[in-house]
Design a protein around this motif. Structure first.
Motif, mmCIF file in Angstrom:
data_model
loop_
_atom_site.group_PDB
_atom_site.id
_atom_site.type_symbol
_atom_site.label_atom_id
_atom_site.label_comp_id
_atom_site.label_asym_id
_atom_site.label_seq_id
_atom_site.Cartn_x
_atom_site.Cartn_y
_atom_site.Cartn_z
ATOM 1 N N GLY A 108 3.543 -14.697 1.149
ATOM 2 C CA GLY A 108 2.189 -14.871 1.666
ATOM 3 C C GLY A 108 2.075 -15.907 2.761
ATOM 4 N N GLN A 109 3.170 -16.181 3.464
ATOM 5 C CA GLN A 109 3.177 -17.222 4.495
ATOM 6 C C GLN A 109 2.949 -16.661 5.892
ATOM 7 N N VAL A 110 2.515 -15.387 5.952
ATOM 8 C CA VAL A 110 2.243 -14.746 7.235
ATOM 9 C C VAL A 110 0.805 -14.233 7.243
ATOM 10 N N SER A 111 0.083 -14.537 8.313
ATOM 11 C CA SER A 111 -1.273 -14.018 8.452
ATOM 12 C C SER A 111 -1.426 -13.349 9.804
ATOM 13 N N VAL A 112 -2.289 -12.339 9.845
ATOM 14 C CA VAL A 112 -2.584 -11.620 11.080
ATOM 15 C C VAL A 112 -4.077 -11.727 11.335
ATOM 16 N N ASN A 113 -4.418 -12.317 12.463
ATOM 17 C CA ASN A 113 -5.830 -12.518 12.819
ATOM 18 C C ASN A 113 -6.592 -13.255 11.721
ATOM 19 N N GLY A 114 -5.908 -14.210 11.085
ATOM 20 C CA GLY A 114 -6.551 -15.037 10.078
ATOM 21 C C GLY A 114 -6.525 -14.472 8.676
ATOM 22 N N ARG A 115 -5.969 -13.277 8.489
ATOM 23 C CA ARG A 115 -5.926 -12.646 7.172
ATOM 24 C C ARG A 115 -4.489 -12.592 6.665
ATOM 25 N N GLN A 116 -4.291 -13.055 5.448
ATOM 26 C CA GLN A 116 -2.951 -13.134 4.865
ATOM 27 C C GLN A 116 -2.457 -11.755 4.440
ATOM 28 N N TYR A 117 -1.189 -11.477 4.722
ATOM 29 C CA TYR A 117 -0.574 -10.204 4.324
ATOM 30 C C TYR A 117 0.783 -10.461 3.680
ATOM 31 N N THR A 118 1.162 -9.589 2.754
ATOM 32 C CA THR A 118 2.486 -9.650 2.140
ATOM 33 C C THR A 118 3.243 -8.331 2.296
ATOM 34 N N ARG A 119 2.533 -7.282 2.695
ATOM 35 C CA ARG A 119 3.185 -5.977 2.869
ATOM 36 C C ARG A 119 3.998 -5.942 4.151
ATOM 37 N N HIS A 120 5.133 -5.238 4.095
ATOM 38 C CA HIS A 120 6.029 -5.140 5.249
ATOM 39 C C HIS A 120 5.536 -4.148 6.287
ATOM 40 N N ASP A 121 4.728 -3.149 5.863
ATOM 41 C CA ASP A 121 4.384 -2.034 6.741
ATOM 42 C C ASP A 121 3.019 -2.166 7.405
ATOM 43 N N VAL A 122 2.424 -3.357 7.404
ATOM 44 C CA VAL A 122 1.142 -3.555 8.086
ATOM 45 C C VAL A 122 1.306 -3.226 9.572
ATOM 46 N N GLN A 123 0.412 -2.393 10.092
ATOM 47 C CA GLN A 123 0.529 -1.965 11.487
ATOM 48 C C GLN A 123 -0.112 -2.995 12.417
ATOM 49 N N LEU A 124 0.631 -3.430 13.413
ATOM 50 C CA LEU A 124 0.129 -4.375 14.410
ATOM 51 C C LEU A 124 -0.172 -3.647 15.711
ATOM 52 N N VAL A 125 -1.148 -4.163 16.444
ATOM 53 C CA VAL A 125 -1.487 -3.597 17.754
ATOM 54 C C VAL A 125 -1.506 -4.728 18.769
ATOM 55 N N PRO A 126 -1.350 -4.408 20.057
ATOM 56 C CA PRO A 126 -1.368 -5.452 21.076
ATOM 57 C C PRO A 126 -2.615 -6.336 20.989
ATOM 58 N N GLY A 127 -2.402 -7.641 21.076
ATOM 59 C CA GLY A 127 -3.509 -8.580 20.991
ATOM 60 C C GLY A 127 -3.628 -9.253 19.647
ATOM 61 N N ASP A 128 -3.026 -8.681 18.598
ATOM 62 C CA ASP A 128 -3.059 -9.308 17.279
ATOM 63 C C ASP A 128 -2.367 -10.668 17.322
ATOM 64 N N LYS A 129 -2.912 -11.628 16.580
ATOM 65 C CA LYS A 129 -2.325 -12.955 16.482
ATOM 66 C C LYS A 129 -1.598 -13.096 15.141
ATOM 67 N N VAL A 130 -0.320 -13.399 15.198
ATOM 68 C CA VAL A 130 0.488 -13.537 13.982
ATOM 69 C C VAL A 130 0.846 -15.008 13.798
ATOM 70 N N LEU A 131 0.459 -15.541 12.637
ATOM 71 C CA LEU A 131 0.747 -16.938 12.324
ATOM 72 C C LEU A 131 1.730 -16.989 11.164
ATOM 73 N N VAL A 132 2.827 -17.703 11.374
ATOM 74 C CA VAL A 132 3.860 -17.851 10.338
ATOM 75 C C VAL A 132 3.943 -19.311 9.921
ATOM 76 N N SER A 133 3.893 -19.552 8.606
ATOM 77 C CA SER A 133 4.095 -20.896 8.071
ATOM 78 C C SER A 133 5.494 -20.948 7.479
ATOM 79 N N TRP A 134 6.300 -21.863 7.968
ATOM 80 C CA TRP A 134 7.670 -21.967 7.472
ATOM 81 C C TRP A 134 7.756 -22.843 6.229
ATOM 82 N N ILE A 135 6.629 -23.453 5.844
ATOM 83 C CA ILE A 135 6.594 -24.276 4.637
ATOM 84 C C ILE A 135 5.997 -23.444 3.506
ATOM 85 N N PRO A 136 6.628 -23.383 2.350
ATOM 86 C CA PRO A 136 6.083 -22.607 1.226
ATOM 87 C C PRO A 136 4.662 -23.034 0.896
#
Length: 294
Positions: free
Chosen positions: A39-67
């Motif tokens: 759960g350390q990855v969010s797209v446009n401010g929403r947390q996701y855990t699924r691998h197959d979430v579809q991204l489109v140009p312009g989406d903002k992906v935030l990764v936290s490297w700290i658990p």
């Protein structure tokens, strides 16, 4: 932004895991899958855990490297979603949404207020709407007065749908229908229904039959207006009160609670303008009650 976090912008359509593998190739597949699953990855401010979430140009992906810190432990509620502006929960039956001035018990509001205060200094928690103590399901809160005011001021336009499920006493014969009346509250804090516009505020409820048995009916209900106790009063008007609702005429209490559940909520995000949609399954006790009738 601290080095423990990294935000990037999507330039081509791709799946979330594939994007991470391409953007952070040096981190390795094992670590990236672990970070995503945790759960350390969010797209446009929403947390996701699924691998197959579809991204489109312009989406903002935030990764936290700290658990992330351990998930909070709440009493009689589950946290369904949160971002910097709003919070959505699944409230269990029996939990008060917010206490009155004369009550001092644990409520949904008090638990969430303390949680937000501890995890997001500077943010607060603000009531947008309420659920009755014995009604379970989805509730929306704001994290600032500005967002609260915006949601309440534009409620009719912002809320796209509010869907409930209920077990009603008796056998409802019509497959679907609409109940319209005018509701007012008595000095005894009970809502009364009238066909006359001078007797209260307009209330409209749409219903659809999901399943029926010998003594109970499972209904899906959609609110066009959101008056206090609206569904409870309208089903009582139909002579099919919500099971367990003694206040509005129910004669039985087969599952030891009000058989009413806020199962769906869709609205326009007050800040981003995006469609937000949440769905909960029909409570197992509701299904079992109707199935037991067959």
């Amino acid at each position: 932004m601290p080095s423990s976090h990294h935000e990037s912008s999507v330039t081509v359509s791709t799946r979330l895991l594939d994007y991470l593998l391409t953007t952070y190739a040096s981190k390795g597949r094992i670590l990236l899958k672990k970070v995503l699953t945790a759960g350390q990855v969010s797209v446009n401010g929403r947390q996701y855990t699924r691998h197959d979430v579809q991204l489109v140009p312009g989406d903002k992906v935030l990764v936290s490297w700290i658990p992330l810190p351990p998930k909070p432990v709440f009493s009689k509620l589950n946290l369904e979603y949160q971002d910097d502006h709003i919070l959505v929960i699944n409230k269990m039956a029996g939990l008060l949404s917010v206490a009155t001035d004369h009550e001092n018990e644990l409520t949904a509001y008090r638990q969430l207020r303390d949680y937000v205060k501890a995890t997001q200094p500077g943010k607060g928690l603000y009531i947008v709407h309420r659920l009755d103590r014995d009604t379970s399901g989805l509730m929306l809160f704001a994290k600032s007065e500005k967002v609260q005011e915006s949601l309440q001021r534009t409620w009719a336009e912002t809320i796209i749908s509010r869907r409930y499920v209920a077990v009603a006493e008796g056998v409802v014969l019509e497959e679907k229908g609409t109940i319209t009346s005018y509701l007012r509250e008595s000095k005894a804090l009970k809502m009364h229904s009238s066909p006359h516009s001078s007797d209260g505020d307009l209330a409209i409820t749409h219903y659809k039959l999901l399943k029926k048995g010998a003594h109970y009916t499972l209904l899906e209900l959609e609110l066009e207006t959101g008056r206090k106790n609206q569904i409870r009063v309208h089903l009582s008007d139909m002579k099919h009160p919500v099971a367990g609702d003694k206040k509005y005429g129910a004669k039985t209490n087969p599952i030891g609670r009000l058989a009413l559940h806020a199962a769906g909520l869709a609205f326009t995000h007050p800040v981003t303008g995006k469609l937000m949609e949440f769905r909960l399954p029909v409570p197992g006790k509701f299904l079992h009650l109707v199935a037991a009738e067959l």
